[in-house]
Write an enzyme that holds these catalytic residues in place. Structure first.
Site, PDB file in Angstrom:
ATOM      1  N   ASP A  21       6.249   2.378  -6.136  1.00 13.34           N
ATOM      2  CA  ASP A  21       5.730   1.391  -5.186  1.00 13.34           C
ATOM      3  C   ASP A  21       6.810   0.998  -4.177  1.00 13.34           C
ATOM      4  O   ASP A  21       7.997   1.024  -4.498  1.00 13.34           O
ATOM      5  CB  ASP A  21       5.235   0.160  -5.970  1.00 13.34           C
ATOM      6  N   ASN A  69      -6.492   3.611  -3.640  1.00 11.15           N
ATOM      7  CA  ASN A  69      -5.796   4.035  -2.416  1.00 11.15           C
ATOM      8  C   ASN A  69      -6.732   4.689  -1.396  1.00 11.15           C
ATOM      9  O   ASN A  69      -6.395   4.792  -0.216  1.00 11.15           O
ATOM     10  CB  ASN A  69      -4.642   5.003  -2.732  1.00 11.15           C
TER      11      ASN A  69
HETATM   12  C1  FPP Z   1       3.225   3.208  -3.006  1.00 13.03           C
HETATM   13  O1  FPP Z   1       3.887   2.643  -1.906  1.00 13.03           O
HETATM   14  C2  FPP Z   1       3.152   4.652  -2.920  1.00 13.03           C
HETATM   15  C3  FPP Z   1       2.007   5.390  -2.819  1.00 13.03           C
HETATM   16  C4  FPP Z   1       0.667   4.795  -2.765  1.00 13.03           C
HETATM   17  C5  FPP Z   1       2.050   6.845  -2.731  1.00 13.03           C
HETATM   18  C6  FPP Z   1       3.171   7.511  -3.474  1.00 13.03           C
HETATM   19  C7  FPP Z   1       3.324   8.840  -2.893  1.00 13.03           C
HETATM   20  C8  FPP Z   1       4.486   9.497  -2.752  1.00 13.03           C
HETATM   21  C9  FPP Z   1       5.794   9.025  -3.232  1.00 13.03           C
HETATM   22  C10 FPP Z   1       4.461  10.787  -2.040  1.00 13.03           C
HETATM   23  C11 FPP Z   1       3.608  11.843  -2.625  1.00 13.03           C
HETATM   24  C12 FPP Z   1       4.014  12.215  -4.001  1.00 13.03           C
HETATM   25  C13 FPP Z   1       4.075  13.474  -4.455  1.00 13.03           C
HETATM   26  C14 FPP Z   1       4.342  13.672  -5.881  1.00 13.03           C
HETATM   27  C15 FPP Z   1       3.913  14.653  -3.598  1.00 13.03           C
HETATM   28  P1  FPP Z   1       3.048   1.701  -0.942  1.00 13.03           P
HETATM   29  O2  FPP Z   1       2.531   2.538   0.173  1.00 13.03           O
HETATM   30  O3  FPP Z   1       2.012   0.978  -1.732  1.00 13.03           O
HETATM   31  O4  FPP Z   1       4.152   0.731  -0.436  1.00 13.03           O
HETATM   32  P2  FPP Z   1       3.989  -0.830  -0.059  1.00 13.03           P
HETATM   33  O5  FPP Z   1       3.554  -1.528  -1.314  1.00 13.03           O
HETATM   34  O6  FPP Z   1       5.363  -1.236   0.372  1.00 13.03           O
HETATM   35  O7  FPP Z   1       2.968  -0.897   1.028  1.00 13.03           O
END
Ligand code: FPP
Length: 246
Positions: A21, A69
């Site tokens: 996250d 998501n």
């Molecule tokens: C959370 O940060 C992250 C995600 C919803 C996606 C995670 C994806 C990756 C790390 C890339 C793809 C992974 C692979 C294995 C290819 P957020 O967007 O919720 O951050 P925030 O809470 O600060 O908005």
């Protein structure tokens, strides 16, 4: 002494689950678009996989895309799917070379067709690898998974394959997407949020939870090793008292 040297390799967790996250906030802090945070987040995934292989963790499960998501702006959803496809295709050779099996859990059929095809191809190519299993939770939510399991068991009862009395923990676990792996002993969530957000709810009944303020793009193997050292200081009692444990 670094955290790696403090790890007791005879008492490693077999399975670590991670809620990655903070990508969006990390990017915003840099004055960049959210997608940039996801791109750097992929580098963290790679470093953590290498760290796991380095010390001998057998299962790593990362929450890459939740059912919820899908509600994000379409541009971000598309960018995440593109990133997933390009990462899978770029990394399959490295996974193979390092004897890592790629696995996926979740409602995979709901992903774009290109994503399904490339994922399946990478999973097939790495299917016989044994050093570590990297599981991507994609379009995953624990409530979805538990409902699916309940439906399958209900169908088996209806088809007279099992009796209602036969339904126990073991049979229920066998219907989950994680049927071929042990429950995680340690769950890490980055970015300061103290929630489990519909991730592996059944499997985390006795999991040790570790929360860090570090945002996912900044989370690297030394942070993983720190989490493992913290985990190893804890006493896992599973409902018993201390004196009963030895
Ligand atoms: C959370 O940060 C992250 C995600 C919803 C996606 C995670 C994806 C990756 C790390 C890339 C793809 C992974 C692979 C294995 C290819 P957020 O967007 O919720 O951050 P925030 O809470 O600060 O908005």
């Amino acid at each position: 002494m670094g955290f790696k040297e403090q790890i007791d390799i005879t008492r490693l967790p077999e399975h670590i689950a991670i809620i990655m996250d903070g990508n969006g906030r990390w990017a915003k802090n840099q004055g960049k678009f959210r997608v940039f945070g996801h791109e750097i987040g992929v580098l963290s995934v790679k470093d953590i996989v290498e760290g796991c292989v380095d010390i001998g963790i057998k299962y790593l499960t990362v929450y890459a895309f939740s059912t919820e998501n899908w509600n994000r702006p379409i541009e971000e959803v598309n960018a995440l799917m593109e990133l997933l496809i390009s990462t899978i295709n770029q990394e399959t050779a490295t996974l193979t070379k390092n004897n890592i099996r790629l696995n996926a859990i979740g409602d995979i059929a709901s992903l774009p067709q290109k994503c399904i095809d490339d994922l399946k191809s990478a999973m097939d190519k790495t299917a016989n690898n044994t050093r570590c299993t990297l599981t991507l939770a994609l379009s995953y939510s624990a409530k979805w998974e538990i409902l699916e399991a309940a439906r399958k068991l209900a169908q088996q009862v209806k088809d007279q394959q099992i009796n209602v009395e036969d339904i126990n923990e073991e049979r229920f676990s066998a219907q989950l997407t994680t049927l071929d792996m042990p429950d995680p002993e340690l769950m890490i969530r980055t970015s300061g949020e103290h929630r489990v957000s519909n991730f592996l709810l059944w499997q985390m009944a006795y999991t040790e939870l570790y929360f860090t303020d570090t945002l996912w793009p900044d989370f690297r193997r030394e942070d993983l090793f720190e989490a493992i050292v913290d985990y190893q200081k804890r006493e896992r009692r599973f409902g018993k008292i201390s004196e009963q444990l030895n």
